[in-house]
Motif scaffolding. Structure first.
Motif, PDB file in Angstrom:
ATOM      1  N   VAL A   1     -20.939  48.593   5.772  1.00 46.44           N
ATOM      2  CA  VAL A   1     -21.761  47.491   6.294  1.00 46.44           C
ATOM      3  C   VAL A   1     -21.177  46.971   7.603  1.00 46.44           C
ATOM      4  CG1 VAL A   1     -22.504  45.116   5.846  1.00 46.44           C
ATOM      5  CG2 VAL A   1     -22.704  46.848   4.051  1.00 46.44           C
ATOM      6  N   LYS A   2     -19.851  46.795   7.664  1.00 43.77           N
ATOM      7  CA  LYS A   2     -19.207  46.315   8.892  1.00 43.77           C
ATOM      8  C   LYS A   2     -19.426  47.281  10.048  1.00 43.77           C
ATOM      9  CE  LYS A   2     -15.472  43.576   6.854  1.00 43.77           C
ATOM     10  NZ  LYS A   2     -14.019  43.498   6.625  1.00 43.77           N
ATOM     11  N   LYS A   3     -19.262  48.582   9.778  1.00 44.50           N
ATOM     12  CA  LYS A   3     -19.449  49.580  10.829  1.00 44.50           C
ATOM     13  C   LYS A   3     -20.888  49.597  11.320  1.00 44.50           C
ATOM     14  CE  LYS A   3     -15.714  52.678   9.491  1.00 44.50           C
ATOM     15  NZ  LYS A   3     -15.346  53.980   8.917  1.00 44.50           N
TER      16      LYS A   3
ATOM     17  N   ASN B   1     -24.704  45.890  16.935  1.00 43.50           N
ATOM     18  CA  ASN B   1     -24.418  44.909  17.993  1.00 43.50           C
ATOM     19  C   ASN B   1     -24.153  45.602  19.335  1.00 43.50           C
ATOM     20  OD1 ASN B   1     -24.729  42.695  16.324  1.00 43.50           O
ATOM     21  ND2 ASN B   1     -22.568  42.589  15.817  1.00 43.50           N
ATOM     22  N   ARG B   2     -23.701  46.852  19.317  1.00 43.85           N
ATOM     23  CA  ARG B   2     -23.441  47.601  20.557  1.00 43.85           C
ATOM     24  C   ARG B   2     -24.751  47.983  21.239  1.00 43.85           C
ATOM     25  NH1 ARG B   2     -18.638  51.794  18.875  1.00 43.85           N
ATOM     26  NH2 ARG B   2     -17.032  50.215  18.553  1.00 43.85           N
ATOM     27  N   LYS B   3     -25.804  48.121  20.479  1.00 45.32           N
ATOM     28  CA  LYS B   3     -27.089  48.571  21.046  1.00 45.32           C
ATOM     29  C   LYS B   3     -27.837  47.454  21.620  1.00 45.32           C
ATOM     30  CE  LYS B   3     -27.586  52.356  17.861  1.00 45.32           C
ATOM     31  NZ  LYS B   3     -28.368  52.991  16.825  1.00 45.32           N
TER      32      LYS B   3
END
Length: 135
Positions: A125-127, A133-135
């Protein structure tokens, strides 16, 4: 013929526990059930064998980790209390019936499995949140 089969089962159990232990996963989590279920040893005897086997494996692991620079002073803060509690628990557990000890060990393995499953799910889930968030 029965003796040869027993020796074979002991060797297989030892190899499996050693491989898992060498991978850092805790060989006792496999060795103890193999010795009790497959080889028919009592829970006390199987856990005693595991503790005896743990000593040389841990010495080798310490030497390898020290050579790789992976041991520092903070290890003492964990290893000394862990060794003391392990010795104390070994002394106290001798008065527990083997059946109860087996049930307690089984509960420990179930709890460990649930914890590892939950940790894996949390990591996934964290990954996924980080990538989102990077996208």
């Amino acid at each position: 013929e029965d003796d040869i089969m027993k020796i074979f089962l002991y060797v297989i159990s030892g190899v499996a526990g050693g491989v898992i232990g060498g991978m850092g996963m805790g060989g006792g989590t496999l060795l103890i059930p193999l010795l009790t279920v497959l080889c028919g040893l009592s829970q006390h005897y199987a856990q005693s064998v595991n503790l005896i086997v743990f000593v040389p494996m841990s010495i080798v692991a310490i030497i390898i980790h020290a050579k790789n620079g992976l041991i520092n002073k903070s290890c003492l803060y964990v290893s000394i209390p862990a060794a003391a509690v392990g010795i104390l628990a070994s002394v106290l557990v001798k008065d527990i019936k083997s059946d109860l000890l087996g049930i307690l060990f089984g509960c420990f393995l179930v709890a460990l499995g649930v914890y590892q499953l939950a940790s894996s799910i949390t990591d996934i889930v964290k990954k996924s949140k980080i990538e989102k968030n990077r996208k």
